[in-house]
Design an enzyme around this catalytic site. Structure first.
Site, mmCIF file in Angstrom:
data_model
loop_
_atom_site.group_PDB
_atom_site.id
_atom_site.type_symbol
_atom_site.label_atom_id
_atom_site.label_comp_id
_atom_site.label_asym_id
_atom_site.label_seq_id
_atom_site.Cartn_x
_atom_site.Cartn_y
_atom_site.Cartn_z
ATOM 1 N N ASP A 172 0.823 -1.098 0.047
ATOM 2 C CA ASP A 172 -0.011 0.052 0.172
ATOM 3 C C ASP A 172 0.639 1.132 0.010
ATOM 4 O OD1 ASP A 172 1.053 0.263 2.731
ATOM 5 O OD2 ASP A 172 -0.741 -0.643 3.460
ATOM 6 N N LYS A 195 -4.438 0.229 -1.963
ATOM 7 C CA LYS A 195 -5.243 -0.591 -1.061
ATOM 8 C C LYS A 195 -6.511 0.245 -0.759
ATOM 9 C CE LYS A 195 -4.031 -1.053 2.954
ATOM 10 N NZ LYS A 195 -3.308 -1.620 4.248
#
Length: 301
Positions: A172, A195
């Site tokens: 992420d 994400k």
């Protein structure tokens, strides 16, 4: 001579630091603070031996609600024994993730915890705190506070361990700073994924078809892993693409044994973490970088 006093040192960092400092010609004595728990949940602490004027307190702060009270009591005891300088070595520093109030009435734990610890010690060092909206530790801590980075030792550990065409992945955007630095250290390409978090335990991530690009080995890199759900979701997609060698490395392993098994079932073949928190996956030693911080302070550098 300096004193090392350890609390909850399951990783054995205190003796490692003592031995490392001895190798630099610095004498230290290491002892463990004793913690006695009463049936009603109260605790009593004791520092069994005399201490020097400079004391390095070694206490990693996972499970902080339990450990912080003991740390507070031990620091009071050390002051009473004559310690004039307390330096806190806390390889994992808790309460850095809640750095903003998302809803009215919420506490900003990062700032509150910083005020608490700043009243206990005279200086502090940690490894890769989760600095997101707070740029620097000293923006919230009022004592000299150093954030060391494990990316170089992780990159060195990865060097020579990967076979075939390899890629590093940050799962992420928050992991970008770590995967970028590790990739630069070991000379490998990297990608950072996006994400979408739907809750504490539910995330959605789309992984590009890396097998089609010829990658054979993928290493997932993050600063901390708690539930492991993000890594497991990425690993399953990679294995479905046909990538057989999926690994994961992190600084702080905060997940339990059941999660370790689940991550292996999800297709992560090797898990490695730094010994900032005692864990079965500890492979990478941060003792030298912390030892150098202590040495520099002792030598006035």
């Amino acid at each position: 001579m300096i004193s090392l006093v350890t609390l909850y040192d399951e990783a054995g960092l205190g003796p490692r630091l003592r031995d490392w400092l001895a190798g630099q010609g610095l004498d230290s004595r290491c002892q463990a603070a004793e913690i006695h728990a009463f049936p009603d949940g109260e605790i009593r602490v004791r520092v069994p031996e005399a201490v020097s004027e400079t004391v390095v307190v070694v206490c990693t702060l996972d499970h902080p609600s339990e450990k912080t009270l003991a740390l507070t009591f031990v620091c009071d005891v050390l002051r009473g024994l004559g310690a004039k300088r307390l330096w806190l070595v806390t390889p994992y520093l808790a309460y850095m993730r809640q750095d903003i109030a998302f809803h009215p009435g919420e506490g900003v734990s990062a700032a509150s915890y910083a005020r608490l610890l700043s009243r206990l010690v005279d200086a502090m060092v940690t490894v890769d705190p989760h600095l997101h909206r707070i740029p620097h530790l000293e923006d919230v801590y009022t004592v000299p506070s150093t954030a060391l980075h494990a990316t170089d030792v992780i990159g060195d550990w990865l060097n020579g361990r990967l076979t075939g065409k390899a890629l590093l992945i940050g799962p992420d955007r928050e992991s970008e700073q770590w995967v970028t630095a590790v990739a630069a250290r070991c000379g490998l390409p990297f990608r950072v994924l996006d994400k979408e978090r739907l809750g504490d335990r539910q995330v959605v991530i789309q992984v590009p078809d890396l097998a089609a690009e010829g990658y054979e080995t993928v290493v997932l890199v993050d600063d901390m892993v708690s539930t492991g759900h993000t890594l497991m979701q990425v690993a399953r997609q990679l294995r479905a693409q046909g990538i057989r060698d999926v690994r994961a490395v992190c600084v702080h392993a905060l997940f339990g044994e059941d999660t370790t098994d689940e991550m292996r079932d999800a297709g992560i073949g090797e898990l490695a973490s730094c010994n900032t928190v005692a864990h079965v996956t500890n492979r990478i030693d941060v003792t030298p970088m912390i030892g150098r911080w202590i040495e520099d302070r002792l030598r006035g550098r």
